[in-house]
Design a protein around this motif. Structure first.
Motif, mmCIF file in Angstrom:
data_model
loop_
_atom_site.group_PDB
_atom_site.id
_atom_site.type_symbol
_atom_site.label_atom_id
_atom_site.label_comp_id
_atom_site.label_asym_id
_atom_site.label_seq_id
_atom_site.Cartn_x
_atom_site.Cartn_y
_atom_site.Cartn_z
ATOM 1 N N SER A 277 19.779 36.383 -11.542
ATOM 2 C CA SER A 277 20.046 37.487 -10.334
ATOM 3 C C SER A 277 21.695 38.221 -10.561
ATOM 4 O O SER A 277 21.807 38.556 -9.674
ATOM 5 N N GLN A 278 22.678 36.961 -11.637
ATOM 6 C CA GLN A 278 24.128 37.605 -11.265
ATOM 7 C C GLN A 278 24.412 37.804 -12.929
ATOM 8 O O GLN A 278 24.265 37.620 -13.890
ATOM 9 N N ASN A 279 25.376 39.002 -12.772
ATOM 10 C CA ASN A 279 25.650 39.786 -13.877
ATOM 11 C C ASN A 279 27.498 40.047 -14.177
ATOM 12 O O ASN A 279 27.748 40.620 -13.513
ATOM 13 N N GLN A 280 28.183 38.726 -14.449
ATOM 14 C CA GLN A 280 29.600 38.749 -13.878
ATOM 15 C C GLN A 280 30.366 39.344 -15.328
ATOM 16 O O GLN A 280 29.741 38.408 -16.956
ATOM 17 N N LEU A 281 31.148 39.171 -15.778
ATOM 18 C CA LEU A 281 32.497 39.585 -16.516
ATOM 19 C C LEU A 281 33.868 39.267 -15.806
ATOM 20 O O LEU A 281 34.274 39.817 -15.071
ATOM 21 N N ILE B 93 37.900 39.490 -12.661
ATOM 22 C CA ILE B 93 36.391 39.419 -12.314
ATOM 23 C C ILE B 93 35.594 40.603 -11.977
ATOM 24 O O ILE B 93 35.738 41.165 -10.892
ATOM 25 N N VAL B 94 34.469 41.295 -11.863
ATOM 26 C CA VAL B 94 33.658 42.208 -12.245
ATOM 27 C C VAL B 94 32.685 41.653 -12.422
ATOM 28 O O VAL B 94 31.930 40.866 -12.894
ATOM 29 N N GLU B 95 31.485 41.565 -10.575
ATOM 30 C CA GLU B 95 29.792 41.877 -11.037
ATOM 31 C C GLU B 95 29.149 42.746 -11.138
ATOM 32 O O GLU B 95 29.925 44.023 -9.991
ATOM 33 N N LEU B 96 28.204 42.822 -12.296
ATOM 34 C CA LEU B 96 27.461 43.892 -11.884
ATOM 35 C C LEU B 96 26.182 43.787 -11.464
ATOM 36 O O LEU B 96 25.679 42.786 -11.955
ATOM 37 N N PRO B 97 25.553 45.128 -11.009
ATOM 38 C CA PRO B 97 24.169 44.623 -10.663
ATOM 39 C C PRO B 97 23.569 44.594 -11.750
ATOM 40 O O PRO B 97 23.084 44.657 -12.691
#
Length: 1119
Positions: A205-209, A220-224
Motif C-alpha cells: 500500500s506504500q511507495n516511499q523514496l 522523503i517522498v511518498e508516491l501513490p
C-alpha cells in the motif's frame, strides 16, 4: 571581454580553425580523448546567468552547451574529461564552499550525476585516473588525498518505476505504464540541491523514496499506487528536506528495511562539518563511517492519489561504527528488520535492526554468502527452495564475474536482474546479459541444484555449435553494450534494456512468456493466458496441452465463461491441432506443471469413443460450453459451426443440419431483425469459408437433401453444368435407389447395402455385385438377408472370395455352412489340414478305394511338406502300412513312437531298424556337438581379440595420441589370438538336434544364422556375440535329445546314451559360458587374460545351472 578559440595542427603547427568571439571564462579548456570535442566555459554575467559549459568541434563550431545551475558569482576550474570521455568533471568555486560536479552525456543530454561539497579552506583539486574511467583522485591544500570510485547503479524498482538523477531533479517514469527513454519522463521531483543517493521502498500500500542531497540533507517522498498515477503526468513536485534532531553526516548506501526504518552509511569528517547544514561534530562522535538506522514518520495527513513531499520527520535511534569500507547494502526481502552488508574484499555480514525481537548481535558474519572479490553490484533474490523461503545474494564485480555463495556463475556478465512470475514475490528466473551481447534466462531451480551445464558457461561459441537449441538458450542482443535496467514481472514478462546511446528497448523472451502463460493456466486464469497467447503470437494449443487435453476438457466451461469473447474463442478453435506442442515446439522452453490433485491426468482413461482424438474432444467440450454459458446470438451460432467444421474429422453433416433448421425456420416465419441466429446464407458461407466446398457438397448429398445440396453448390460458385445433371438424375429415382446411389458416390458402402436390400428382390443382383466388390460387406449382408436360398448364395460367394485370397481354413468353414462339401474338401486340402480332409470325405461317404487313394495322396503331400509324423499316422490308421509308417517316424525323429508301433505289431525287424537308426543318429550328433564346442572356442577367441583391439584404439584416442597399432599389426594379432578363421560353417546334414545350419524336418533345430560376419567391420564385435547366442539349443532340439536318450536306454544302449548326453552337455555348457564371458567382457574396459577364460567360466557355470530348466532334457541315471 570576448575571446576566440583557436586550434592548431599538432604536426605542422598550422592554424586549423578559429571560433567566433565568445565570452570564455579564463583559460579553462579540455579535449576529449578522441579529439572530436573541446569543452570550455562561458561567462554569462552579461546575461545575468550562471556560467555554462560549452562543447566545440575541432573545426571551431559550437556543438552543444548546458548550464551548471549555480549562482552568477561562481567560477569554474579544472574542467576535465575522463579517459572514456563519457564523464566531465569540474570544480565550482562558490562564496561559502567549493563543489566537485560530474556530468554524464547520454541521449543528447548532459546529466549532473554527482555533486560533492568541500570547504573553501580545502582548495580542492582533482584528476581522473588515466586508465580507469570511473576513478577520480582529489587532493586538498592540507595534503589530504581522497579517491572516489564511482559505480553505475540502475535505479529501477521491482514494480518497474525508473528514477534518473539529473542534478537537483529526479526524473520518474513507470515502465509498466509508458516506456519513455530519458531525458523524457512521466513527472519529476525537484530538490533544493543536487541529489547524491536514493532508495525506494515498494510495499503493498506504500511507495516511499528516500533521497540524500549533496548538502547532507535527507528527503522523503511518498508516491501513490501505480493505478493512481494518471493525473501525475507532466507535473513537477518540490520536495522539502526533513530536519533531524542531530546531524546525519554524509549519507551513502541508502536502504529501506521497511516503510518506517531507513538504513544508511553515514560519513563524518571535519570537512563535512564546514559545508553541510548540520552542526559541527559532537565531542563523542569520532570521524569515520557509521552504520546508521533512522526511523521515519510523517506528521501530515496523506491524501490518497497524491505525492507527499513534506511533513516528514527522522529520528536516528542507532549508530554503529564501521571498521571497514562498505561496498553496498542489500535489504533482506524476507524480513523487515535485516539487511546484508558487503565490506571490501567481498565479506558479507547481516545486520539486525534494533527493532528485531530475536536480535542477538548487530552484525553477524555470513560465511555461506561471501564473494570472492568486491562486487559493486549486489542484489538479493528471495526464492523458494525445498518448500522453504531463502534469500540468494548475487554479486557482480568489475571483471564481469557473477557470484553467488563463494562460487562463480558466469565469467562474462555485463548486467543481471531477476524475474518473478509468482504473486508472492519469489524470484523464479535470473536474467543475464553477457559481454558478448547475449541474453540468458536461467531458472532459479537450475542454480539451486547447480545444473548450469545446459547454458554452456554462457559462451556463444560453444552454444552456437548446437544447431536447433540456440533459441531456447539465449537471445542475441541487437546493439553492442546493451544492459539490463529492469524487468516487468508477472504476466508482462518483459526485460527492459538500455543501449549505450540511451535508448530503451523492451524484449519479451519466449521462455518467460511461456512461463507466464503456463502459470496463468495453472492458476485457472484462462482469459489472461489467452490474451498473452494472442499478444505474443504463441501457439493456441499451449492452453490445451499445458497439462494434457483431458484436463482442459474438464475446465472448458470455465474457459468459455472467462474469455467471453466469441472472436477470441473462434480464433482458438481454428488453431487446434493433434500435435502436443509442449512435447515438440516448446519442449526446450518450459517443463510441464501438474495441476494439484491431478498428477496422473495424462494417463486418465478417455470417457468417449473418440477419447484418443484431441481435436474432436476439445471442440466437443467447447461446443457444449458455448451452448450452456453463452446466450443465443448470431455470433454464437457461427462459433458453434466453427467447432463443427474444425473437428477431426469435420462434423459437416451436423453443421448442415443446423443450417437446415435455420433455413426451415426462415421459411416458416417472417424475418425477425432481432433473431438469435444468423441467416442460413450467412451460416452456409461461413461453413464454406472454413471447409473445402467439395466436402461440404458431399456432406449435403449425404443428408439426402437435394435442395440443400443445390444451395451449397450455388454458394460455392460451382458451374451448374457440373452438379445440376447429377441432382436431376437423383431426383428422378425412387427414394431408396437415390439413397443407394448417393451412398455409392460417397463410398458409404454399408449404408448403400442397407438401402439396396430394403429396395426389394428386383435389386438382389445389385446387392450381390456390391458385396462381391466390397467383401467386407458379407457379414452385414448375412444379417440383412433372411431368405435361406439367398443366404446360401451369399455364403458360397463369401467362401469363393476367401478361397481366392488363400484363407483356406475360413473358406472351408464357410463352405460347410452352405453344404458345399466338395469345395470344403478342396479348401482343407489346400491348407494341409489332413484331418479336415478325411472328415469331410466321411461326410461325402467316399468309397473305400477312393478313401485309400486319398489317404496315400495326403501322406505323400505331407512328406513333401516336411511333416513325416503326420504322414506316418495316416499310413497306419487308413492304409495299414506299418513298414513305411515306422520309416517316416524315424525320419521325424520320433523314436519312442517308432518303438511303440514296432512292438505293437511284434516286428523284430522293425525294432532292429529303429535301433540302428537311433545309434546312427547318436553318432552323428556326437560329432556335430564336438564340432560345435570347437566353433564356440574359435568364435570366443576372435571376439576377445576384436574387443582387446577396440579397447587399445579407444585408449590411444583418449590420450590424444596416434594409435601405434596399424591394421596389419592388428590383423596379425587377431590371427594369433584365433589361430584360424572362425567363420566356417558345418556342411554335414543331420538331426534337428544338431548344431549345424541344416534344415530340420520339424524346424526345431539350432537358431538360424543372423547374417554373415565381416571381419574388420564396425559391427563385428556385436555380430560375434549374437552368433554365439544363436548357437544355443532350441526347445525342439532338447525334446529330440530327450526322446533319443530314452529310446537308446530302452534298446539297452546305455553307453551310447551316456556318451551322447555328456557330449551335448559339454556343448551346451560351452555355449552358455561363452555368451556370459562375452557379456562380461563387454562391460569392462580391461580384459584380463587369466580371468576371461572359457574353462573357468564352464566350471563356474556347471555348478550353477545343472538343475535348471535349461538342462531338463538330461536323464539323471546317465549323468
Amino acid at each position: 571581454m570576448r575571446k576566440k578559440l583557436k586550434v592548431w595542427e599538432r604536426d605542422s603547427g598550422a592554424l586549423h580553425s578559429v571560433s567566433e568571439p565568445k565570452p570564455f571564462m579564463g583559460s579553462i579548456v579540455d579535449w576529449t580523448q578522441s579529439g572530436a570535442k573541446i569543452a570550455v566555459v562561458y561567462d554569462q554575467k552579461e546575461k545575468k546567468q550562471c556560467p555554462s559549459v560549452v562543447l566545440f568541434e575541432k573545426n571551431g563550431l559550437e556543438r552543444s552547451s548546458f548550464s551548471i545551475n549555480e549562482g552568477m558569482d561562481v567560477t569554474l576550474e579544472f574542467l576535465k574529461f575522463n579517459c572514456n570521455s563519457d564523464l566531465l568533471a569540474a570544480v565550482v568555486r562558490g562564496e561559502t564552499f567549493d563543489t566537485l560536479k560530474i556530468w554524464y552525456f547520454s541521449n543528447n543530454h548532459w546529466y549532473l550525476k554527482q555533486e560533492i561539497r568541500y570547504s573553501k579552506e580545502d582548495g580542492i583539486r582533482f584528476m581522473w585516473d588515466p586508465t580507469r574511467p570511473l576513478k577520480l583522485i582529489c587532493w586538498t591544500l592540507g595534503g589530504r588525498i581522497i579517491t572516489h570510485k564511482f559505480v553505475w547503479v540502475t535505479a529501477v524498482t521491482d514494480n518497474s518505476i525508473a528514477f534518473v538523477i539529473d542534478g537537483s531533479k529526479i526524473l520518474v517514469t513507470p515502465f509498466s505504464l509508458s516506456l519513455i527513454p530519458p531525458p523524457l519522463f512521466f513527472f519529476d521531483l525537484e530538490f533544493h540541491c543536487a541529489v547524491r543517493d536514493m532508495a525506494f521502498c515498494s510495499k503493498i500500500s506504500q511507495n516511499q523514496l528516500a533521497v540524500s542531497l549533496s548538502d547532507g540533507s535527507l528527503c522523503i517522498v511518498e508516491l501513490p499506487l501505480l493505478d493512481q498515477w494518471d493525473e501525475l503526468e507532466g507535473q513537477t513536485f518540490k520536495v522539502e528536506a526533513l530536519y533531524p534532531g542531530r546531524d546525519h553526516g554524509s549519507l551513502l548506501h541508502l536502504a529501506w528495511l521497511n516503510s518506517h526504518v531507513l538504513l544508511s552509511v553515514s560519513h563524518f569528517s571535519f570537512a563535512h562539518s564546514n559545508c553541510s547544514k548540520g552542526t559541527s561534530l559532537d565531542g563523542d562522535v569520532r570521524s569515520g563511517y557509521y552504520l546508521q538506522e533512522t526511523e521515519i514518520r510523517c506528521s501530515e495527513d496523506r491524501i490518497p492519489g497524491s505525492v507527499t513531499c513534506s511533513g516528514w520527520h527522522a529520528e536516528i535511534f542507532h549508530q554503529l561504527y564501521l571498521e571497514g569500507v562498505v561496498i553496498g547494502i542489500a535489504p533482506n526481502p524476507l524480513t523487515k528488520y535485516s539487511a546484508f552488508l558487503q565490506f571490501d574484499g567481498g565479506k558479507i555480514f547481516e545486520y539486525m535492526s534494533k527493532l528485531a525481537l530475536n536480535k542477538v548481535v548487530d552484525l553477524q558474519r555470513c560465511d555461506d554468502m561471501f564473494f570472492l572479490s568486491s562486487c559493486p553490484w549486489m542484489n538479493v533474490a528471495p526464492v523458494r527452495a525445498y518448500a522453504k523461503e531463502k534469500p540468494l545474494l548475487f554479486g557482480l564485480d568489475d571483471n564481469g564475474r557473477l557470484q553467488l555463495g563463494g562460487r562463480i556463475l558466469c565469467n562474462n556478465c555485463n548486467s543481471f536482474s531477476f524475474y518473478s512470475n509468482s504473486g508472492e514475490g519469489m524470484m523464479t528466473h535470473l536474467v543475464i546479459a553477457t559481454k558478448q551481447d547475449l541474453l540468458f534466462i536461467v531458472d532459479m531451480g537450475d542454480i539451486l541444484h547447480e545444473q548450469l551445464e545446459q547454458y554452456e558457461n554462457f559462451l556463444p561459441v560453444v552454444v552456437k555449435n548446437k544447431k536447433g537449441d540456440t533459441e531456447s538458450i539465449f537471445i542475441n542482443l541487437w546493439e553492442k553494450g546493451a544492459q539490463i535496467i529492469g524487468v516487468l514481472h508477472g504476466d508482462e514478462s518483459a526485460i527492459i534494456l538500455q543501449t549505450p546511446r540511451g535508448n530503451l528497448e523492451c524484449v519479451y523472451p519466449r521462455k518467460l512468456v511461456l512461463t507466464s502463460i503456463v502459470n496463468a493456466l495453472v492458476q485457472g486464469r484462462f482469459r489472461d493466458a489467452l490474451l498473452m497467447v494472442r499478444r505474443h503470437r504463441i501457439d493456441f494449443n499451449v492452453i490445451v496441452d499445458h497439462c494434457g487435453w483431458q484436463a482442459f476438457i474438464e475446465s472448458a466451461a470455465d474457459f468459455v465463461r472467462q474469455v467471453n469473447n466469441l472472436s477470441y474463442i473462434t480464433e482458438f478453435v481454428c488453431a487446434m491441432k493433434h500435435e502436443d506442442i509442449m512435447e515438440t515446439l516448446y519442449k526446450n522452453y518450459t517443463s510441464l506443471p501438474c495441476i494439484k490433485g491431478n498428477k496422473n491426468i495424462r494417463q486418465r482413461e478417455p470417457k468417449s469413443t473418440n477419447g484418443d482424438n484431441k481435436v474432436y474432444s476439445v471442440l466437443l467440450a467447447i461446443r457444449k460450453a458455448l451452448q450452456e454459458q453463452i446466450e443465443e446470438t448470431p455470433a454464437r451460432e457461427l462459433c458453434i459451426l466453427t467447432t463443427l467444421a474444425k473437428s477431426s474429422p469435420p462434423a459437416l453433416e451436423e453443421a448442415l443440419r443446423r443450417i437446415k433448421v435455420i433455413r426451415e425456420t426462415e421459411l416458416s416465419t417472417a424475418a425477425d431483425p432481432q433473431a438469435s441466429y444468423p441467416s442460413s446464407e450467412e451460416s452456409l458461407k461461413h461453413l464454406l469459408w472454413l471447409c473445402d466446398s467439395e466436402a461440404v457438397f458431399e456432406a449435403a448429398l449425404g443428408l439426402y437433401d437435394l435442395n440443400l445440396a443445390a444451395i451449397v453448390a450455388l454458394n460455392s460458385q460451382r458451374d451448374p453444368k457440373e452438379f445440376l445433371p447429377l441432382l436431376q438424375e437423383l431426383e428422378r429415382m425412387p427414394t431408396l435407389l437415390m439413397q443407394y446411389n448417393i451412398d455409392l458416390k460417397l463410398q458409404r458402402y454399408e449404408s448403400a447395402l442397407r438401402h439396396i436390400v430394403s429396395a426389394g428382390d428386383p435389386y438382389y443382383e445389385d446387392c450381390m455385385n456390391l458385396m462381391n466388390k466390397v467383401p467386407e460387406l458379407y457379414p452385414l449382408g448375412l444379417q440383412l438377408i433372411v431368405d435361406p436360398r439367398k443366404r446360401q448364395q451369399v455364403l458360397e460367394a463369401w467362401g469363393d472370395h476367401l478361397n481366392a485370397t488363400k484363407c483356406f481354413e475360413d473358406a472351408a468353414t464357410t463352405y460347410l455352412c452352405c453344404f458345399c462339401l466338395e469345395k470344403a474338401l478342396k479348401a482343407y486340402r489346400a491348407c494341409g489340414n489332413w484331418m479336415g480332409v478325411l472328415t469331410v470325405a466321411g461326410l461325402i461317404n467316399l468309397g473305400k478305394d477312393d478313401l485309400l487313394q486319398l489317404a496315400r495322396e495326403l501322406s505323400e503331400e505331407l512328406q513333401a511338406l516336411g511333416k513325416p509324423g503326420d504322414a506316418a499316422k495316416i499310413l497306419l490308421e487308413y492304409c495299414g502300412d506299418v513298414d513305411n509308417a515306422i520309416s517316416l517316424l524315424v525320419d521325424a525323429r520320433d523314436w519312442e513312437e517308432a518303438l511303440r508301433i514296432a512292438f505293437l505289431h511284434r516286428r523284430e525287424d522293425l525294432v532292429l531298424a529303429v535301433k540302428n537308426a537311433s545309434l546312427e543318429c547318436s553318432s552323428m550328433l556326437n560329432g556335430e556337438y564336438n564340432e560345435g564346442v570347437e566353433k564356440v572356442g574359435k568364435y570366443l577367441t576372435r571376439y576377445l581379440a576384436v574387443r582387446q583391439r577396440r579397447l587399445l584404439l579407444a585408449a590411444a584416442l583418449k590420450s590424444d595420441e596416434q594409435p601405434h597399432l596399424d591394421d596389419e599389426t592388428a590383423s596379425q594379432a587377431s590371427s594369433n589370438f584365433s589361430g584360424m578363421s572362425a567363420y566356417t560353417t558345418g556342411t554335414r546334414k543331420g538331426s534337428s538336434a544338431s548344431t549345424s545350419f541344416s534344415t530340420s524336418t520339424k524346424g526345431r533345430g539350432r537358431q538360424r544364422n543372423r547374417g554373415k560376419i565381416r571381419a574388420g567391420s564396425p559391427d563385428e564385435e556385436m555380430a560375434l556375440v549374437e552368433h554365439l547366442k544363436g548357437m544355443s539349443l532350441t526347445e525342439g532340439a532338447k525334446s529330440e535329445l530327450k526322446t533319443l536318450l530314452i529310446s537308446l536306454v530302452m534298446l539297452r544302449e546305455e553307453d551310447a546314451a551316456r556318451k551322447l548326453q555328456r557330449t551335448a552337455e559339454k556343448f551346451q555348457l560351452s555355449q552358455m559360458a561363452a555368451v556370459k564371458l562375452a557379456e562380461d567382457a563387454m562391460t569392462t574396459d580391461k580384459i584380463d587374460e587369466h580371468a576371461f577364460t572359457l574353462d573357468r567360466y564352464v566350471e563356474n557355470l556347471g555348478k550353477e545351472v545343472q538343475n535348471s530348466d535349461a538342462f531338463s532334457w538330461q536323464s539323471k541315471v546317465l549323468a
